[in-house]
Design an enzyme around this catalytic site. Structure first.
Site, PDB file in Angstrom:
ATOM      1  N   HIS A   1      -4.330 -10.557  -1.660  1.00  0.00           N
ATOM      2  CA  HIS A   1      -5.000  -9.306  -2.026  1.00  0.00           C
ATOM      3  C   HIS A   1      -4.540  -8.845  -3.399  1.00  0.00           C
ATOM      4  O   HIS A   1      -3.389  -9.075  -3.804  1.00  0.00           O
ATOM      5  CB  HIS A   1      -4.745  -8.213  -0.983  1.00  0.00           C
ATOM      6  CG  HIS A   1      -3.311  -7.778  -0.857  1.00  0.00           C
ATOM      7  ND1 HIS A   1      -2.784  -6.721  -1.569  1.00  0.00           N
ATOM      8  CD2 HIS A   1      -2.296  -8.248  -0.099  1.00  0.00           C
ATOM      9  CE1 HIS A   1      -1.516  -6.548  -1.247  1.00  0.00           C
ATOM     10  NE2 HIS A   1      -1.183  -7.465  -0.359  1.00  0.00           N
TER      11      HIS A   1
ATOM     12  N   ASP B   1       4.106  -7.275  -4.427  1.00  0.00           N
ATOM     13  CA  ASP B   1       3.128  -7.215  -3.336  1.00  0.00           C
ATOM     14  C   ASP B   1       1.755  -6.868  -3.879  1.00  0.00           C
ATOM     15  O   ASP B   1       1.416  -5.700  -3.987  1.00  0.00           O
ATOM     16  CB  ASP B   1       3.594  -6.183  -2.309  1.00  0.00           C
ATOM     17  CG  ASP B   1       2.753  -6.149  -1.057  1.00  0.00           C
ATOM     18  OD1 ASP B   1       1.948  -7.070  -0.855  1.00  0.00           O
ATOM     19  OD2 ASP B   1       2.893  -5.204  -0.276  1.00  0.00           O
TER      20      ASP B   1
ATOM     21  N   GLU C   1      -6.370  -4.925   1.557  1.00  0.00           N
ATOM     22  CA  GLU C   1      -5.291  -5.248   2.492  1.00  0.00           C
ATOM     23  C   GLU C   1      -4.387  -4.051   2.727  1.00  0.00           C
ATOM     24  O   GLU C   1      -3.877  -3.854   3.835  1.00  0.00           O
ATOM     25  CB  GLU C   1      -4.477  -6.435   1.959  1.00  0.00           C
ATOM     26  CG  GLU C   1      -3.603  -7.113   3.000  1.00  0.00           C
ATOM     27  CD  GLU C   1      -2.231  -6.471   3.168  1.00  0.00           C
ATOM     28  OE1 GLU C   1      -1.542  -6.763   4.158  1.00  0.00           O
ATOM     29  OE2 GLU C   1      -1.839  -5.660   2.294  1.00  0.00           O
ATOM     30  N   GLU C   2      -4.166  -3.257   1.680  1.00  0.00           N
ATOM     31  CA  GLU C   2      -3.288  -2.093   1.806  1.00  0.00           C
ATOM     32  C   GLU C   2      -4.013  -0.886   2.396  1.00  0.00           C
ATOM     33  O   GLU C   2      -3.385   0.152   2.623  1.00  0.00           O
ATOM     34  CB  GLU C   2      -2.704  -1.721   0.431  1.00  0.00           C
ATOM     35  CG  GLU C   2      -1.915  -2.821  -0.253  1.00  0.00           C
ATOM     36  CD  GLU C   2      -0.570  -3.102   0.397  1.00  0.00           C
ATOM     37  OE1 GLU C   2      -0.302  -2.511   1.464  1.00  0.00           O
ATOM     38  OE2 GLU C   2       0.200  -3.903  -0.147  1.00  0.00           O
TER      39      GLU C   2
ATOM     40  N   ASP D   1      -5.333  -5.482  -4.254  1.00  0.00           N
ATOM     41  CA  ASP D   1      -5.168  -4.026  -4.177  1.00  0.00           C
ATOM     42  C   ASP D   1      -3.693  -3.704  -3.986  1.00  0.00           C
ATOM     43  O   ASP D   1      -2.910  -4.504  -3.460  1.00  0.00           O
ATOM     44  CB  ASP D   1      -6.024  -3.424  -3.065  1.00  0.00           C
ATOM     45  CG  ASP D   1      -5.634  -3.889  -1.674  1.00  0.00           C
ATOM     46  OD1 ASP D   1      -5.438  -5.106  -1.500  1.00  0.00           O
ATOM     47  OD2 ASP D   1      -5.532  -3.043  -0.765  1.00  0.00           O
TER      48      ASP D   1
ATOM     49  N   GLU E   1       1.717 -13.623   0.813  1.00  0.00           N
ATOM     50  CA  GLU E   1       2.502 -12.389   0.891  1.00  0.00           C
ATOM     51  C   GLU E   1       3.984 -12.677   0.629  1.00  0.00           C
ATOM     52  O   GLU E   1       4.477 -13.765   0.908  1.00  0.00           O
ATOM     53  CB  GLU E   1       2.370 -11.774   2.288  1.00  0.00           C
ATOM     54  CG  GLU E   1       1.025 -11.171   2.599  1.00  0.00           C
ATOM     55  CD  GLU E   1       0.856  -9.760   2.030  1.00  0.00           C
ATOM     56  OE1 GLU E   1       1.773  -9.281   1.329  1.00  0.00           O
ATOM     57  OE2 GLU E   1      -0.195  -9.156   2.296  1.00  0.00           O
TER      58      GLU E   1
ATOM     59  N   HIS F   1       6.304  -1.863  -2.706  1.00  0.00           N
ATOM     60  CA  HIS F   1       5.927  -0.486  -2.379  1.00  0.00           C
ATOM     61  C   HIS F   1       6.907   0.544  -2.949  1.00  0.00           C
ATOM     62  O   HIS F   1       6.728   1.743  -2.731  1.00  0.00           O
ATOM     63  CB  HIS F   1       5.788  -0.266  -0.865  1.00  0.00           C
ATOM     64  CG  HIS F   1       4.633  -0.983  -0.245  1.00  0.00           C
ATOM     65  ND1 HIS F   1       4.029  -0.583   0.919  1.00  0.00           N
ATOM     66  CD2 HIS F   1       3.946  -2.080  -0.644  1.00  0.00           C
ATOM     67  CE1 HIS F   1       3.037  -1.404   1.230  1.00  0.00           C
ATOM     68  NE2 HIS F   1       2.973  -2.318   0.289  1.00  0.00           N
TER      69      HIS F   1
END
Length: 385
Positions: free
Chosen positions: A74, A107, A140-141, A76, A169, A358
């Site tokens: 992903h 990520d 995905e997030e 995003d 990931e 994150h």
């Protein structure tokens, strides 16, 4: 002598992706950038956007090939939080002292860049007999309803397929190569509402306190472990995350109380079986107390495992060859889009060290990105050998 194409630099590609402000569900230019690179290398690219969510499907080789290796990831990212707290701007892609900074550095724009770079170089240098499929989502997030699920729905309708899939990931806790994911726990969220009779605290016989019943219920739910774990999974974990009745007064028995809890569960359970378990406890407490309960269950993923076998061994060999580490075969952590891919084909996850994902000041050592591309390239060579 024909000129060899210049290898695609995964560090530069990661930096370029970071500079695309693709906070879910914004595309931010990230998928357009990848489409340009993949298209130039001969991949057939299709945008599979659904309900405003951006997704990209790319395939090199023939549709329906007997052997088709898939990558999933992903572009995003989660919001940046307090931008002023960042050492370097979150969408700068700053390269400082061997580290690449920015939201998505870990990520997982680095993982996407590594497998795209590996795939582009591989098909240009040693075109395989088979197909390489790259499926990238921008959701995905977020809710996940129109991301990888939309890609899989489109693939099913179009007759596209992967034989196996590797999700990029971040999987490694301390060092690149120390862990790969062969499965994931399931996740179910319960939102429970208890409705009683409001009244004065001095006259409890004229009321029926829903908080007491709700606390009793939560006590029964947490009194004993759900299980002791299985061969490949830790014990399931139930965590109460909030209890509230919205009552500002200390002399009023509330009419309603609410609680939310989440269960990360192993392969002894399913979302349905745990919902049945919760409902049976609720019914028992309701019968004993006269409190009316409602249960809302949100199953975001079921537990799954790709058993050790040829695919697991291939990826583990490649990781060990490039890093010198034998990866632990793990099912730990949260959920990922592997929970959707497992319904299509065998799926594994392997990527970078995820210590800063994150966080404010998310960053990754550039050497890891380069080594990850080498791992993915080795996996492709061995798979198509």
């Amino acid at each position: 002598m024909p000129q060899q194409p210049t290898p695609l630099d995964p560090v530069q590609l990661t930096a370029d992706l970071i500079r695309c402000p693709s906070v879910t569900p914004e595309e931010g230019g990230a998928l357009a950038l990848l489409e340009a690179h993949l298209g130039a290398a001969g991949f057939a690219c299709t945008r599979v956007d659904r309900n405003g969510v951006p997704n990209l499907f790319a395939r090199w080789g023939a549709k329906g090939a007997a052997r088709s290796f898939g990558f999933n990831g992903h572009t995003d990212v989660v919001p940046v939080g307090n931008e002023a707290a960042w050492t370097h701007p979150p969408f700068s892609g700053a390269l400082v002292d061997g580290e690449l900074w920015g939201r998505g550095a870990t990520d997982m724009k680095s993982g996407v860049a590594a497998f795209v770079a590996a795939a582009v170089d591989f098909v240009q240098e040693t075109p395989p007999e088979g197909a390489i499929v790259i499926a990238i989502t921008g959701d995905e997030e977020g809710p996940g309803k129109d991301g990888t699920l939309a890609l899989l729905d489109w693939m099913r309708a179009e007759g596209e397929a992967m034989s196996v899939c590797l999700v990029g990931e971040p999987t490694c806790p301390e060092h690149l190569g120390d862990m790969m994911k062969i499965g994931r726990r399931g996740s179910v969220t319960f939102r429970i509402t208890a409705r009683g009779v409001q009244g004065h605290v001095a006259y409890p016989h004229r009321a029926n306190n829903p908080l007491h019943a709700l606390i009793d219920l939560l006590g029964r739910m947490t009194a004993e472990p759900l299980d002791q774990g299985t061969e490949h999974f830790d014990a399931s974990s139930l965590q109460v995350t909030t209890v509230d009745c919205g009552n500002p007064a200390n002399n009023v028995i509330p009419a309603e109380a609410r609680a939310t809890l989440n269960i990360r569960f192993n392969d002894l359970h399913s979302g349905a079986s745990l919902t049945t378990w919760a409902q049976e406890l609720i019914d028992a407490v309701a019968a004993e107390t006269g409190i009316a309960f409602t249960l809302d269950a949100d199953i975001s993923g079921e537990s799954f495992i790709t058993p050790p076998g040829e695919f697991v061994a291939l990826v583990a060999r490649a990781v060990e060859a490039e890093t010198g580490l034998v990866p632990e075969l793990s099912t730990s952590g949260g959920t990922s889009d592997a929970r959707f891919m497992k319904d299509h084909c065998p799926v594994l996850e392997f990527g970078l060290v995820g210590k800063t994902m994150h966080k404010v000041d998310e960053r990754i050592e550039t050497e890891q990105i380069t080594r990850l591309k080498a791992i993915y390239a080795r996996i492709l060579r061995e798979y198509f050998a």
